[in-house]
Design an enzyme around this catalytic site. Structure first.
Site, mmCIF file in Angstrom:
data_model
loop_
_atom_site.group_PDB
_atom_site.id
_atom_site.type_symbol
_atom_site.label_atom_id
_atom_site.label_comp_id
_atom_site.label_asym_id
_atom_site.label_seq_id
_atom_site.Cartn_x
_atom_site.Cartn_y
_atom_site.Cartn_z
ATOM 1 N N SER A 24 -8.229 11.767 41.004
ATOM 2 C CA SER A 24 -9.133 10.614 41.107
ATOM 3 C C SER A 24 -8.393 9.280 41.048
ATOM 4 O O SER A 24 -8.863 8.297 41.622
ATOM 5 C CB SER A 24 -10.184 10.660 40.000
ATOM 6 O OG SER A 24 -9.567 10.782 38.735
ATOM 7 N N ASP A 194 -11.355 3.285 31.425
ATOM 8 C CA ASP A 194 -12.178 4.099 30.530
ATOM 9 C C ASP A 194 -11.276 4.931 29.604
ATOM 10 O O ASP A 194 -11.725 5.911 29.022
ATOM 11 C CB ASP A 194 -13.074 5.033 31.357
ATOM 12 C CG ASP A 194 -12.253 5.848 32.371
ATOM 13 O OD1 ASP A 194 -11.000 5.811 32.299
ATOM 14 O OD2 ASP A 194 -12.862 6.516 33.233
ATOM 15 N N HIS A 197 -8.675 6.362 33.630
ATOM 16 C CA HIS A 197 -8.488 5.813 34.981
ATOM 17 C C HIS A 197 -7.951 4.381 34.916
ATOM 18 O O HIS A 197 -8.244 3.657 33.964
ATOM 19 C CB HIS A 197 -9.821 5.841 35.750
ATOM 20 C CG HIS A 197 -10.344 7.222 35.968
ATOM 21 N ND1 HIS A 197 -11.261 7.792 35.113
ATOM 22 C CD2 HIS A 197 -10.049 8.147 36.902
ATOM 23 C CE1 HIS A 197 -11.515 9.041 35.538
ATOM 24 N NE2 HIS A 197 -10.780 9.267 36.620
#
Lengths: 249, 249
Positions: A24, A194, A197
């Site tokens: 991600s 967070d 990320h």
């Protein structure tokens, strides 16, 4: 129009590809201030920066899909590749079925490097990136919000970063040790959105490390299509109807 | 590694392309906060946003190189195209040999649309963008810094924007009339960096107009590679060794 669809149809200008392969943190590389966008901006008219980030993927999954991302059909167009996994691999065994044991993580990275080498990509065309440092406090809060306990630890992620670095050393591949580099900075937690990320600042921090490597790895590439100042406005056909490669002869 | 370079070599996963074709305002679309990056972020795992911006180019030059950008070899991979010229075409005749007369600008746009249509791209796959409004005060300052007089005027650029809009209407192609949209906003000059090129805010403003169109034009596209939650971590091969298209059967 001077040239019809038929006439010029052989003259496709091929653009080299810089493939960003990872999880991600790669998938989000074109967010506002993103590291992928920063690379594309710097490499304008040299190559396409191609995002192959897959949220939630590990090296175990990455090595399964890599042959669908790069194979003999497109390998000659690939100029650079980043391999950027580990944030999910390092999930705690007891907390996630996605956990990839440290040794397997190393083997998977080695397999991917070997596969790319088989395709003709030299070690100077690959950049390994270690997972970023984990801000446990912020990530715990995020996990709690999702109704679960914290499923990663910074120290464990650090083991994966070290393993990634070792594979890079062993295979003579450049490695950006993001985990270590981040923690050398003051208030490194600001690099994370967070806890896991990258934030805008974290994206910029990673870009700072990658941009010089990307420039070095592409400095042999020509600018694609003639620069405006090299086109005679009274006879533009002369410059524009010849492909970049041809112009270099 | 489960799959060798040979075994899986037929299984390249093709990603549709969203081609941004235009002048410097397109070439710079991946700057910090850039409109191209914003599109790529929104379209993650749906298509590649491919930057084909060429600083200083006009429609006259664009139509010469377009067959090297899109032709029969890659047209079936192209899902959307932006055509975004006019800022250079609208240079004042007496100030720049790059000046493209208004009628020629229209003809060139029509020719490009027709060419794309010949390649099988429907009018719903093309988005025309008018040149942005020109902040004469800022641009004059920029020109003075370069040792020349102002070489563009906002009113003249507006004629090109209107012409672009007319061609779009005539050919049933969507048009983002950036020139008009900008000037409806308070302090629209903040959308420009130097009076001509888009600032960060201007990039975001254009992105706001393009994102819904990009989403609409790509909502038929599948997410490429299985989502993490659709992969069985104990048997990832099942989901990951089949291409997206196959999975949809």
């Amino acid at each position: 129009m001077a040239a019809s669809a038929e006439e010029n149809s052989e003259d496709l200008q091929t653009w080299p590809k810089f493939v960003l392969f990872g999880d991600s943190i790669t998938q989000l590389a074109f967010c506002d201030g993103g590291w992928g966008a920063a690379l594309q901006h710097v490499l304008q008219r040299k190559c396409d920066v191609v995002c192959r980030g897959l949220s939630g993927y590990t090296t175990a999954w990455g090595k399964l899909v890599l042959p669908q991302v790069i194979n003999k059909h497109n390998a000659t167009d690939v100029v650079l590749v980043t391999i950027f996994f580990g944030a999910n691999d390092a999930s705690l065994k007891e907390m996630s079925p996605k956990h990839v044991p440290l040794d397997n993580y190393k083997t998977n990275l080695r397999d991917m490097l070997e596969y790319l080498q088989q395709l003709g990509l030299g070690p100077d065309q690959v950049i390994l990136i270690t997972p970023p440092a984990l801000d446990e406090q912020a990530w715990q809060k995020h996990c709690q919000g999702m109704g679960s306990s914290i499923n990663r630890l910074n120290e464990v992620t650090g083991q994966y970063a070290k393993a990634c670095w070792e594979v890079a050393e062993e295979r003579k591949v450049t490695c950006v040790d993001l985990w270590t580099a981040m923690q050398k900075e003051k208030d490194w937690q600001r690099f994370l959105e967070d806890g896991l990320h990258l934030s805008r600042k974290g994206n910029q921090f990673l870009a700072q490390h990658l941009v010089p490597l990307a420039q070095e790895g592409t400095n042999h590439l020509p600018i694609i299509f003639p620069l405006s100042e090299d086109v005679d406005p009274y006879q533009p056909e002369e410059a524009l109807l010849h492909k970049t490669e041809a112009k270099e002869d």
